[in-house]
Design a protein around this motif. Structure first.
Motif, short mmCIF file in Angstrom:
data_model
loop_
_atom_site.label_atom_id
_atom_site.label_comp_id
_atom_site.label_asym_id
_atom_site.label_seq_id
_atom_site.Cartn_x
_atom_site.Cartn_y
_atom_site.Cartn_z
N LYS A 145 -3.60 33.54 10.47
CA LYS A 145 -4.02 32.16 10.65
C LYS A 145 -3.24 31.25 9.69
CE LYS A 145 -7.32 32.40 13.78
NZ LYS A 145 -7.20 31.69 15.07
N ASP A 146 -3.09 29.98 10.08
CA ASP A 146 -2.44 29.01 9.21
C ASP A 146 -3.28 28.77 7.97
OD1 ASP A 146 -0.38 28.74 11.02
OD2 ASP A 146 -1.29 27.02 12.04
N ILE A 161 -6.42 26.51 8.24
CA ILE A 161 -7.56 27.15 8.92
C ILE A 161 -8.24 28.15 7.98
CG2 ILE A 161 -8.23 28.61 10.87
CD1 ILE A 161 -5.90 27.44 12.43
N VAL A 162 -7.44 28.86 7.21
CA VAL A 162 -7.99 29.84 6.26
C VAL A 162 -8.82 29.13 5.20
CG1 VAL A 162 -7.41 31.53 4.49
CG2 VAL A 162 -6.15 31.51 6.65
N PHE A 221 -6.76 36.67 6.87
CA PHE A 221 -7.48 35.99 7.95
C PHE A 221 -6.53 35.93 9.14
CE2 PHE A 221 -9.65 34.91 4.15
CZ PHE A 221 -10.96 34.61 4.49
N VAL A 222 -6.85 36.64 10.22
CA VAL A 222 -5.93 36.80 11.34
C VAL A 222 -6.61 36.41 12.65
CG1 VAL A 222 -4.76 38.69 10.15
CG2 VAL A 222 -6.58 39.21 11.78
N ASN A 223 -5.81 36.31 13.72
CA ASN A 223 -6.36 36.07 15.05
C ASN A 223 -7.24 37.25 15.46
OD1 ASN A 223 -4.97 33.66 15.30
ND2 ASN A 223 -3.24 34.60 16.38
N ARG A 224 -8.29 36.97 16.22
CA ARG A 224 -9.16 38.07 16.67
C ARG A 224 -8.44 38.98 17.66
NH1 ARG A 224 -14.08 39.79 16.27
NH2 ARG A 224 -14.66 38.06 14.92
N LYS A 273 6.28 32.17 10.69
CA LYS A 273 4.89 32.59 10.50
C LYS A 273 4.83 34.05 10.08
CE LYS A 273 2.87 29.31 13.77
NZ LYS A 273 1.97 29.14 14.94
N ASP A 305 -12.40 33.03 17.11
CA ASP A 305 -11.11 33.70 17.31
C ASP A 305 -10.50 34.19 16.01
OD1 ASP A 305 -10.56 31.25 16.19
OD2 ASP A 305 -8.79 30.86 17.42
N MET A 306 -11.32 34.42 14.99
CA MET A 306 -10.81 34.85 13.67
C MET A 306 -11.38 36.20 13.28
SD MET A 306 -11.28 33.00 9.95
CE MET A 306 -10.01 31.76 10.19
N ASN A 322 7.31 32.47 17.00
CA ASN A 322 6.54 32.28 15.76
C ASN A 322 7.40 32.48 14.51
OD1 ASN A 322 3.51 32.09 16.68
ND2 ASN A 322 4.39 33.77 17.88
#
Length: 626
Positions: free
Chosen positions: A205-206, A209-210, A339-342, A393, A312-313, A390
């Motif tokens: 995650k960006d 967002i984190v 903290f990543v995408n689900r 990222k 979605d996390m 990406n």
């Protein structure tokens, strides 16, 4: 020696040479010291010798006994396709109820809870029916299939791990029994078997967002409105003096163990942002001191915290700790928190090959253990598109919900090749290679029972089993020599040859000798004596009728043949049935008994008759010592 006996003695001689040839490696191996075995293992020669020795079972050389159970709760969650926040809340509550009463059938509980809360499973399990009952029936079938697939995958992993003669079998609808004889590293074997080997490539995650998620967690722990902390500046960028607080102060309740009773917090922000105070800045990553692992994990598992996080996390841990130097110059162990995408962008299902090796001279991982991965054409396309879209990222390479490494994407990666780095040893790399090649388990497996049998217990079993067999053999020999005199010595020779041939065939077939197998060997000795008793008593009857020694011997063997065949054939059939349908100790007993009966006829009748008839036919005997 009469010419008609020459062929018999040639056959007997060939059998003796074959038996000795088969047993020499076992005798050499048993005479070796542990130092010599280790020396040969390093040279790669020990494996060649071990291929020809008589293998010993779990009860004779020690090892591991595991009872595994497929986690149907996780399996069900993995199968679901449409996952919302409501879905996660329902499933988390269901899993908590199931954990409190594991004797309840999970699918019965699922149906009861879904019906009671009017939760429509069809929304999350499309294509399986409209009614909850239809979907649950489909999930039950999927779970049964998952156990079969898990058994096969575990078997493949164990085979590549190099354990000889493992026992792997299903028990009921959910469980798998695994027995590994001679395992020298139980922890490594357990990890290899239990690891799901689910490989995922997930974007992080960006930072904004984190930070928002951390602020929300702070608010839950502090029990205030999340909006009150939303615009606060990042506080994990700087660390002031540490303060030790109790878990009871953080949660209002005691910890599970005394070792986890305290945590270290950033004193400057602890009162305002209690969760952030447990974290540390590790450059572009978030660090968690090892002393705070329990506290942070406890917070992240809180249902109230799960509700405020984006649907979605996911929050994942690193696969190991790192010892780093703090700003105060102290050496401390840290976990990394991600903290990543689900949902994963790519999974290990596209991996076609995995190879554990050491990093080459041309990379930053020189001399470090790595795993090179190759993907199929579909995976290569997705990987190329995913990395190309990406750039700049970070992407986490996740194995079994643990992040092994999270590098930045520097550019598009074509060809479907990538590397897993950050491993601690070449053994860890090899275990990952084995797991990925064998395939991912359809669901995690939980260890229900684990027993480790040490080599000392195995040695004690061998000593007692061997002693019981020798005592039984000596008592039998004493009886037949005293009762049948010189003829009893011939019977003793055939008994020894019978045991020699049975052990030789076990070595040739790479069978496993177990403690019940030793019992089968003792029973074989008893049946061999029984055959000799039948023959000798028939000869005595003929002698009492006044026949010559030569005629008595010939008639005695001829008349006893049918009785011996009848007794041995019925036992042989029983042994075959036990061999075919039995498992574990029963099968070990049956294997030895089967071959014992076969060679009982060879040695107890053929060899015995050859020796005795040679003696009686070579000269005119007036009396036979029987």
């Amino acid at each position: 020696m009469q010419k008609k006996f020459i062929l018999n003695y040639v056959i007997i001689g060939m059998l003796l040479v074959w038996g000795a040839w088969q047993l020499i490696p076992t005798l050499r191996y048993e005479a070796m010291s542990e130092e010599r075995k280790e020396e040969l293992r390093l040279k790669g020669e020990l494996e060649r010798i071990e291929e020809r020795i008589i293998r010993r079972g779990l009860d004779l050389q020690g090892g591991m006994h595991l009872v595994l159970e497929v986690n149907v709760a996780r399996l069900t969650q993995n199968i679901a396709q449409n996952k919302s926040q409501t879905y996660y809340e329902f499933m988390n509550g269901l899993e908590a109820k199931y954990a409190s009463d594991p004797n309840t059938d999970y699918f019965d509980l699922l149906q009861n809870e879904a019906d009671a809360k009017q939760f429509r499973l069809a929304r999350h399990f499309p294509g399986r029916g409209d009614q909850n009952a239809q979907i649950i029936s489909s999930l039950k079938n999927e779970a049964a299939d998952a156990v079969i697939r898990a058994e096969e995958i575990i078997r493949n992993r164990v085979d590549q791990f190099g354990v000889s003669e493992p026992t792997i079998q299903r028990q009921g609808n959910r469980r798998i029994i695994v027995e590994l004889a001679g395992v020298t590293d139980p922890e490594r074997a357990t990890n290899l078997i239990q690891n799901t080997a689910l490989l995922e490539f997930i974007l992080l995650k960006d930072a904004e967002i984190v930070q928002d998620a951390i602020s929300r967690i702070d608010a839950v722990v502090k029990k205030v409105d999340p909006e009150m902390l939303k615009d606060t500046t990042r506080v994990i960028d700087s660390v002031s003096d540490d303060k030790t607080v109790s878990i009871e102060e953080l949660f209002g309740m005691s910890s599970e163990t005394e070792d986890d009773s305290m945590a270290i917090v950033d004193e400057a922000i602890y009162r305002e942002r209690p969760f952030s105070a447990l974290l540390r800045n590790l450059g572009s990553d978030i660090g968690v001191p090892s002393e705070n692992y329990y506290a942070v994990r406890r917070i992240l598992e809180d249902p109230d915290v799960l509700r405020v996080l984006p649907a979605d996390m996911r929050v994942l841990w690193s696969n190991k700790t790192e010892t780093l130097t703090t700003q105060e110059g102290q050496q401390k162990a840290f976990y990394r928190l991600y903290f990543v995408n689900r949902e994963a962008g790519l999974t290990g299902g596209v991996v076609t090959d995995a190879k554990a090796t050491l990093g080459g001279m041309d990379g930053s991982n020189m001399g470090q253990p790595i795993v090179n991965l190759s993907m199929n054409s579909e995976g290569a396309k997705v990987w190329s598109r995913m990395t190309g879209a990406n750039i700049g990222k970070r992407i986490a390479i996740v194995l079994d919900d643990k992040v092994t490494i999270a590098p930045s994407i520097r550019g598009r990666i074509p060809g479907g090749r990538t590397v897993i780095e950050g491993l601690t040893s070449i053994n860890e790399a090899k275990d990952i290679e084995i797991s990925l090649k064998a395939g991912a388990l359809p669901a995690p497996v939980d260890i229900i029972e684990k027993r480790t049998i040490g080599p000392s217990l195995g040695s004690d079993s061998i000593r007692k089993g061997t002693m019981s067999a020798l005592i039984g053999l000596l008592l039998v020999v004493l009886f037949i020599v005293v009762y049948y005199r010189a003829s009893g010595i011939i019977a003793f020779v055939t008994l020894v040859l019978n045991i020699l041939f049975v052990l030789s065939i076990l070595s040739l077939l790479k069978a496993t000798l177990t403690l019940p197998g030793i019992g089968g060997l003792v029973l074989t000795v008893g049946m061999a004596v029984d055959a000799n008793v039948l023959i000798f008593e028939r000869i005595r009857e003929e002698l009492r009728k006044g026949k010559t020694v030569k005629a008595s011997v010939d008639n005695g063997y001829a008349r006893a043949l049918i009785t011996i065949l009848d007794a041995n054939l019925t036992t042989l059939i029983a042994a075959l049935v036990l061999w075919q349908f039995g498992t574990g100790p029963i099968r070990g007993f049956a294997v030895v008994l089967f071959w014992g009966i076969i060679f009982n006829f060879v040695s107890g009748y053929f060899i015995s008759k050859t020796i005795l008839t040679t003696i009686t036919h070579g000269k005119t005997l007036q009396k036979l010592s029987i």
